[in-house]
Structure formats: C-alpha cells, structure tokens
Design a protein around this motif. Structure first.
Motif, mmCIF file in Angstrom:
data_model
loop_
_atom_site.group_PDB
_atom_site.id
_atom_site.type_symbol
_atom_site.label_atom_id
_atom_site.label_comp_id
_atom_site.label_asym_id
_atom_site.label_seq_id
_atom_site.Cartn_x
_atom_site.Cartn_y
_atom_site.Cartn_z
ATOM 1 N N MET A 179 0.816 -1.197 0.000
ATOM 2 C CA MET A 179 0.000 0.000 0.000
ATOM 3 C C MET A 179 0.858 1.259 0.000
ATOM 4 S SD MET A 179 -3.198 -0.777 2.602
ATOM 5 C CE MET A 179 -3.977 0.780 2.265
ATOM 6 N N VAL A 180 1.885 1.251 0.828
ATOM 7 C CA VAL A 180 2.702 2.447 0.966
ATOM 8 C C VAL A 180 3.349 2.823 -0.366
ATOM 9 C CG1 VAL A 180 4.722 3.432 2.107
ATOM 10 C CG2 VAL A 180 3.089 2.080 3.424
ATOM 11 N N ARG A 181 3.865 1.835 -1.103
ATOM 12 C CA ARG A 181 4.490 2.147 -2.398
ATOM 13 C C ARG A 181 3.481 2.675 -3.415
ATOM 14 N NH1 ARG A 181 7.353 -3.077 -3.746
ATOM 15 N NH2 ARG A 181 7.547 -3.638 -1.593
ATOM 16 N N ARG A 182 2.260 2.163 -3.359
ATOM 17 C CA ARG A 182 1.247 2.543 -4.350
ATOM 18 C C ARG A 182 0.546 3.853 -4.028
ATOM 19 N NH1 ARG A 182 -1.133 -1.736 -7.211
ATOM 20 N NH2 ARG A 182 -2.836 -0.390 -7.826
ATOM 21 N N ILE A 183 0.127 4.023 -2.777
ATOM 22 C CA ILE A 183 -0.679 5.198 -2.448
ATOM 23 C C ILE A 183 -0.037 6.097 -1.397
ATOM 24 C CG2 ILE A 183 -2.878 4.198 -3.174
ATOM 25 C CD1 ILE A 183 -3.462 3.532 -0.236
ATOM 26 N N GLY A 184 1.159 5.736 -0.945
ATOM 27 C CA GLY A 184 1.893 6.592 -0.023
ATOM 28 C C GLY A 184 1.453 6.517 1.427
#
Length: 128
Positions: free
Chosen positions: A1-6
């Motif tokens: 999630m963090v890589r995709r939506i920060g």
C-alpha cells in the motif's frame, strides 16, 4: 500500500483497506467520527474542537462488531483503538455509516482495492 498510495491502512489508506476487506468479509462501511486536535490543555491533555467529521474507515457487521487493519472488536474497543492511533489528529467519539463526501482526503485506488481483496481472501477466514 505504501508504495502505491503513499500510506498504510491506519494513516490515510483506511478506506482502500476497508473496501477490500468488505469484498472478502461482507459488512458495511462505517466511519469513526471525531473532532480536530487543536492543542494541549494546561494539564497536557489533548484538546479537540469543531464539528464531528469522518476520520477513519472501518467495516461494520450485524451484532455491533467492527473491523479495521488491527482486527475485529466491539464498538467501545474500536473507538478506544482509533482514539489511540488518531490522538494527535482527532478524537474518536462515534461510529456511523459511511456517507458520500466522507474521507475525501483518504487515498482512493480501485485497482489496489481489487489486489488487496485477493490477498485478504487468502489470509482472512470467514466470519464465525
């Protein structure tokens, strides 16, 4: 999630996570409502003010249990848990169904919802 939506499921990605979880577990989308953090009291306790606004998305089930990335619990526990995680941003005072216009600042990514739902389906057992 963090890589995709920060962000992750407790810091801005709660709606994406809740929608994915809903596809696997059913239930209804709810929000934790709270007032905005506005400073510290003389006794160093957080002070909140303003109207109640949606702060965090969770999944709600018949019987009064709720679920987010930290697991399933009763209403009181969900509010306590949300209050702990949102302490310096907002209070956690109530739960209500998600309405149009809620959590507009939260991350939105329909493709990620689909991908997370597939992952969650492999790891989340059906409700008892």
């Amino acid at each position: 999630m963090v890589r995709r939506i920060g962000c992750g499921p407790l810091d801005g990605g709660c709606l994406v996570f809740a929608r994915a979880l809903q596809r696997v577990r059913g239930g209804d989308l709810f929000v934790v409502e709270g007032r905005s953090f506005c400073g510290w009291s003389a006794t160093q306790k957080p002070v909140y003010a303003g109207p109640l606004i949606a702060q965090h998305a969770v999944l709600g089930f018949q019987g009064g249990t709720y679920m987010d990335a930290l697991g399933r619990c009763e209403k009181r526990q969900m509010l306590l848990r949300a209050a702990h995680h949102m302490k310096l941003m907002a209070s956690a005072e109530a739960l209500r169904p998600l309405r149009e216009g809620d959590l507009l600042e939260a991350a939105h990514d329909d493709v990620l919802v689909d991908e997370l739902a597939k992952i969650l389906a492999l790891s989340v057992r059906s409700p008892a």
